[in-house]
Write a protein that holds these residues in place. Sequence first.
Motif, PDB file in Angstrom:
ATOM      1  N   GLY A  60       0.841  -1.194   0.000  1.00 34.72           N
ATOM      2  CA  GLY A  60       0.000   0.000   0.000  1.00 34.72           C
ATOM      3  C   GLY A  60       0.871   1.237   0.000  1.00 34.72           C
ATOM      4  N   VAL A  61       0.224   2.389  -0.063  1.00 30.54           N
ATOM      5  CA  VAL A  61       0.979   3.652  -0.029  1.00 30.54           C
ATOM      6  C   VAL A  61       0.203   4.726   0.726  1.00 30.54           C
ATOM      7  CG1 VAL A  61       2.356   3.394  -2.149  1.00 30.54           C
ATOM      8  CG2 VAL A  61       0.028   4.292  -2.319  1.00 30.54           C
ATOM      9  N   ASN A  62       0.960   5.684   1.233  1.00 31.18           N
ATOM     10  CA  ASN A  62       0.372   6.955   1.641  1.00 31.18           C
ATOM     11  C   ASN A  62       0.420   7.870   0.433  1.00 31.18           C
ATOM     12  OD1 ASN A  62       1.817   6.817   4.928  1.00 31.18           O
ATOM     13  ND2 ASN A  62      -0.356   6.783   4.419  1.00 31.18           N
ATOM     14  N   VAL A  63      -0.505   8.810   0.414  1.00 30.20           N
ATOM     15  CA  VAL A  63      -0.575   9.748  -0.701  1.00 30.20           C
ATOM     16  C   VAL A  63      -0.549  11.156  -0.129  1.00 30.20           C
ATOM     17  CG1 VAL A  63      -1.934  10.496  -2.691  1.00 30.20           C
ATOM     18  CG2 VAL A  63      -2.031   8.115  -1.950  1.00 30.20           C
ATOM     19  N   THR A  64       0.289  12.000  -0.712  1.00 31.36           N
ATOM     20  CA  THR A  64       0.327  13.381  -0.226  1.00 31.36           C
ATOM     21  C   THR A  64       0.221  14.362  -1.387  1.00 31.36           C
ATOM     22  OG1 THR A  64       1.459  14.903   1.278  1.00 31.36           O
ATOM     23  CG2 THR A  64       2.874  13.557  -0.140  1.00 31.36           C
ATOM     24  N   VAL A  65       0.419  15.640  -1.057  1.00 31.78           N
ATOM     25  CA  VAL A  65       0.305  16.730  -2.032  1.00 31.78           C
ATOM     26  C   VAL A  65       1.137  16.423  -3.267  1.00 31.78           C
ATOM     27  CG1 VAL A  65       0.786  19.200  -2.353  1.00 31.78           C
ATOM     28  CG2 VAL A  65      -0.039  18.361  -0.135  1.00 31.78           C
ATOM     29  N   PRO A  66       0.660  16.582  -4.493  1.00 25.40           N
ATOM     30  CA  PRO A  66      -0.649  17.123  -4.866  1.00 25.40           C
ATOM     31  C   PRO A  66      -1.633  16.042  -5.308  1.00 25.40           C
ATOM     32  CG  PRO A  66       0.804  17.215  -6.763  1.00 25.40           C
ATOM     33  CD  PRO A  66       1.538  16.446  -5.694  1.00 25.40           C
ATOM     34  N   ASP A  91      -4.645   0.734   0.323  1.00 23.44           N
ATOM     35  CA  ASP A  91      -4.266  -0.650   0.542  1.00 23.44           C
ATOM     36  C   ASP A  91      -4.447  -1.379  -0.792  1.00 23.44           C
ATOM     37  OD1 ASP A  91      -4.029  -3.312   1.236  1.00 23.44           O
ATOM     38  OD2 ASP A  91      -5.030  -3.055   3.181  1.00 23.44           O
ATOM     39  N   PHE A  92      -3.337  -1.773  -1.409  1.00 23.77           N
ATOM     40  CA  PHE A  92      -3.429  -2.405  -2.731  1.00 23.77           C
ATOM     41  C   PHE A  92      -4.060  -3.793  -2.666  1.00 23.77           C
ATOM     42  CE2 PHE A  92       0.380   0.305  -4.113  1.00 23.77           C
ATOM     43  CZ  PHE A  92      -0.410   1.177  -4.858  1.00 23.77           C
ATOM     44  N   ARG A  93      -4.067  -4.407  -1.473  1.00 25.75           N
ATOM     45  CA  ARG A  93      -4.571  -5.778  -1.375  1.00 25.75           C
ATOM     46  C   ARG A  93      -6.058  -5.865  -1.704  1.00 25.75           C
ATOM     47  NH1 ARG A  93      -1.594  -6.475   4.340  1.00 25.75           N
ATOM     48  NH2 ARG A  93      -2.699  -4.495   4.517  1.00 25.75           N
ATOM     49  N   ASP A  94      -6.803  -4.795  -1.369  1.00 22.30           N
ATOM     50  CA  ASP A  94      -8.222  -4.792  -1.764  1.00 22.30           C
ATOM     51  C   ASP A  94      -8.581  -3.554  -2.591  1.00 22.30           C
ATOM     52  OD1 ASP A  94      -8.152  -2.819   0.118  1.00 22.30           O
ATOM     53  OD2 ASP A  94      -9.610  -3.706   1.474  1.00 22.30           O
ATOM     54  N   GLY A  95      -7.570  -2.744  -2.907  1.00 21.66           N
ATOM     55  CA  GLY A  95      -7.808  -1.564  -3.751  1.00 21.66           C
ATOM     56  C   GLY A  95      -8.519  -0.428  -3.036  1.00 21.66           C
ATOM     57  N   SER A  96      -8.592  -0.505  -1.697  1.00 19.72           N
ATOM     58  CA  SER A  96      -9.344   0.514  -0.963  1.00 19.72           C
ATOM     59  C   SER A  96      -8.476   1.727  -0.623  1.00 19.72           C
ATOM     60  CB  SER A  96      -9.903  -0.081   0.332  1.00 19.72           C
ATOM     61  OG  SER A  96      -8.838  -0.420   1.190  1.00 19.72           O
TER      62      SER A  96
END
Length: 279
Positions: A60-66, A91-96
Motif C-alpha cells: 500500500g501507499v500513503n498519498v500526499t500533495v498534490p 491498501d493495494f490488497r483490496d484496492g481501498s
Amino acid sequence: MVNKVGLVGWPVEQSISPAMHNAAFWALGLTDWSYELLPVPPDIVRQSLKTLRDEGGFIGVNVTVPHKQAVMPYIKPDERARAIGAVNTIDFRDGSGTNTDVVGFLDDLKANGVNAAGMNVLVLGAGGAARAAVYGLARCSAKVTVVNRTIDRAREMVTDLVATAGIQNVHVEMLDDAAEQPIDLIVNCTSVGMWPNIDDSPWITGVPFPRNVMLYEMVYRPENTALMHQTVARGGHAIGGLGMLVRQGAAAFELWTGKQAPLEVMFEAARQALGAKSK
Ligand code: ATR
C-alpha cells in the motif's frame, strides 16, 4: 520477500514518514517491512500506482500533495474518503483508500484533552487538511466557522461536505466578522507559517486576536509557529501539529500491518527526523 509501503507525492524529499514508519517496523520486529519515498509527478499518477502494485510488490501507499484528490478515481474510497474528497492511505490488497487525517486530528485533540463537542471552532483554510478537520469537527457536534483567503473555495468546501456527509452547523465568514463572535478553538489548516516562512501568520494583521483561546496548529515545522506565539501571548493555549502527523501515520501503519502502532517510537522518530532536517 519485503513488504513494501511508501509515500507517493511530488515532491516528497522533506517527508519524515519513512523515519517514523521504519522505526515502528523495527520496534515491532517487522524487519521484512520497509517504507520508501516515491516521488511521482502529476501526469503519471495512475500508471505509477499500477506499477507499484503489480510490479513493485507494494502492499500500500500513503498519498500526499498534490495527489490526494487525483488518486480517487483509481481506488475504492471508503465513506470517509468519499465525504472528504481526498485519500491519504491506499491498501493495494483490496484496492481501498481511506483518509487517516481525520482520525489523526481527532485522536490528537483527544490526547490533548480537548473535547470539541459544542465548542465554537474557527477553522482557517479550505484545502484537503481543512476538509478533514471540518468533517471530523462536524461529526463531533462542534459549531464550525470557516474562513479562507479565497472565500469561494471555503463555500465550495462546505457545500461539498453538506452534500457528501450531511454535515451541519458549519458556516463561512470573513475573518473580521468571525473574530467578533465567541471562539473556543482555532484550527489552522493553512500552510501559512510553515518552514521556511516561519514569521508568517494566517491571522490577518489588524484583526484583534481573541483572548484565552485554544489553538490546534496543523503545521508541525517549526515546532512553535508565529500563530502559536500569538495565541499564547493573548493568554491562550497552543497545540502543535506533530501529534496529528504521527497519529495519521499510526492509523495507516495499523491498516497495513494489522498490528498496534508503537506510538511513542513513532513520536520519537518523527522528532529526531525533524531535528535532523532543521540542522
Ligand atoms: P492542503 O491539502 O494541505 O490543505 P491546499 O489544498 O494547498 O493544501 O490548501 C492550503 C490552504 O492554505 C488553503 O486554504 C490556502 O488558501 P487558498 O484556498 O486561498 O489558496 C491556504 N493558504 C496558502 N497560502 C496562503 C497564504 N499565503 N495566505 C493565506 N492562506 C494561504
